[in-house]
Write a protein that holds these residues in place. Structure first.
Motif, PDB file in Angstrom:
ATOM      1  N   VAL A 161     -35.761   4.823  49.753  1.00 36.12           N
ATOM      2  CA  VAL A 161     -34.585   5.951  49.444  1.00 36.12           C
ATOM      3  C   VAL A 161     -33.455   5.154  48.980  1.00 36.12           C
ATOM      4  N   ASP A 162     -33.019   4.227  49.682  1.00 36.02           N
ATOM      5  CA  ASP A 162     -31.856   3.046  49.178  1.00 36.02           C
ATOM      6  C   ASP A 162     -32.090   2.453  47.992  1.00 36.02           C
ATOM      7  N   MET A 163     -33.419   2.145  47.717  1.00 39.74           N
ATOM      8  CA  MET A 163     -33.450   1.326  46.648  1.00 39.74           C
ATOM      9  C   MET A 163     -34.058   2.176  45.534  1.00 39.74           C
ATOM     10  N   GLU A 164     -33.636   3.561  45.650  1.00 38.04           N
ATOM     11  CA  GLU A 164     -33.912   4.252  44.510  1.00 38.04           C
ATOM     12  C   GLU A 164     -35.359   4.681  44.177  1.00 38.04           C
ATOM     13  N   THR A 165     -36.266   4.303  44.960  1.00 42.69           N
ATOM     14  CA  THR A 165     -37.711   4.511  44.943  1.00 42.69           C
ATOM     15  C   THR A 165     -38.049   5.429  45.766  1.00 42.69           C
TER      16      THR A 165
END
Length: 374
Positions: free
Chosen positions: A189-193
């Motif tokens: 989630v933090d890597m926007e994936t």
């Protein structure tokens, strides 16, 4: 009766160790009795019990030195140190590992993530003394957890994969495997994936339901909601947050506050003022009941932006308590909310200001990995 966190007992054992090293037998004996009683009311933790047994050994050595059964055999202090350290060097280094490990756990529980990492890194220097694979997996998981909270995504992913690899080979650690998957999903989630995160969270929820673990089900529902919210599916997210709130109420879990907080935020952003205010009030009531000062701070920011509609300085003042290693990820998110709020109002000067605040918070998060490097 609430169980005592093992990290709290670990810090007490560190204090006991301090008195043993000073040959302060009175305080050492006092702490030994206090800790022994605490352990009877402590959450289950095999690592802590090993640490306790090792400290009992050192306590025995100290008492044998100070009060030998045969006074003629009493050693000089330097002779005692040489003999005991020579005899138990491996045990001493193992105790150093546990001392730093539990100190790190304590700092983490207090929200002091940088101190937690400093302690964990000291423990890591002695991890070679730990023979049990599951104990090593637990250490790697704890490191991945604190790095995740510090948004040091790739470092967190490195350690959580090491932990998950070990746990995956064991049939009896389903809950820890779920915990690892939560961290893996959170990092995605933090890597926007977010599309990569979702299958892991679904697996957590499915497994938690199979074993009927209601606290884990609650956390999985919260994570499902967070993931769908990031995927710009707020109504689907709200459905999971509502289900999480129902479960949290049933088991009296503190996640109730977060579920209501996220529901309030979703409805505020959708300009659904009445349901937003209802969830906001529920979140405030829950935060007060659980004495959750952190979420009370987050709710105060929502109030400043969406309810009181304060000016730039008022919102910035509400955000100020989040300027720390625990708060910066939330500062970043809420500064973005403020920026978008002002964009809708076509007040672009304020919007640009809060976008800049968001970028500054991102920089502080990225700098976090340098703070504890020597």
């Amino acid at each position: 009766m609430n169980l005592i966190p093992s990290a709290t007992v670990g810090v007490k054992i560190n204090e006991w160790y301090h008195h043993i090293n000073k040959f302060d037998h009175e305080n050492a004996e006092k702490l030994k009795s206090e800790i022994t009683e605490m352990i009877d009311h402590m959450e289950e933790d095999q690592d802590l019990l090993i640490y306790y047994q090792l400290m009992l050994f050192r306590h025995y050595l100290m008492m044998s030195y100070l009060f030998p059964s045969d006074s003629a055999k009493k050693l000089e202090k330097w002779q005692y140190l040489k003999e005991s350290e020579g005899r138990s060097q491996k045990i001493t280094k193992l105790m150093e590992y546990y001392a730093n490990f539990f100190e790190g756990m304590y700092h983490f529980s207090e929200g002091d993530y940088i101190s937690a990492i400093q302690s964990y890194k000291k423990a890591e220097k002695r991890i070679y003394k730990v023979r049990d694979r599951i104990e090593k997996a637990e250490f790697y998981y704890k490191l991945s957890e604190v790095y995740y909270h510090m948004k040091q995504t790739h470092v967190s992913m490195f350690y959580v994969q090491k932990a998950y690899e070990i746990y995956s080979k064991e049939d009896t650690y389903s809950i820890r495997k779920i915990h690892c998957l939560f961290v893996i999903a959170g990092n995605y989630v933090d890597m926007e994936t977010h599309e990569k995160a979702l299958p892991h969270i679904k697996k957590c929820l499915s497994t938690a339901r199979i074993i009927d673990n209601k606290p884990i089900i609650t956390k999985a529902l919260i994570n499902m909601g967070l993931c769908y919210n990031k995927l710009n599916e707020p109504d689907t997210a709200a459905k999971y947050f509502l289900e999480a709130a129902d479960m949290a109420k049933t088991i009296k879990a503190k996640e109730l506050t977060q579920a209501y907080y996220d529901l309030a935020l979703i409805r505020f952003k959708q300009d659904k003022t009445l349901p937003a205010l209802e969830f906001f009030e529920r979140a405030c009531k829950s935060a007060k009941a659980f004495k959750d000062d952190f979420f009370a701070t987050l709710l105060n920011v929502l109030k400043a932006i969406f309810i009181d509609k304060l000016d730039r300085e008022g919102i910035l003042q509400a955000l100020e308590p989040l300027r720390n290693e625990r708060g910066y990820p939330y500062f970043e998110e809420l500064a973005l909310e403020a920026a978008e709020f002002y964009t809708k109002k076509e007040r672009m000067d304020e919007s640009v200001f809060f976008f800049r605040q968001m970028v500054d918070a991102q920089k502080q998060i990225q700098r976090g990995d340098f703070v504890y490097e020597v």
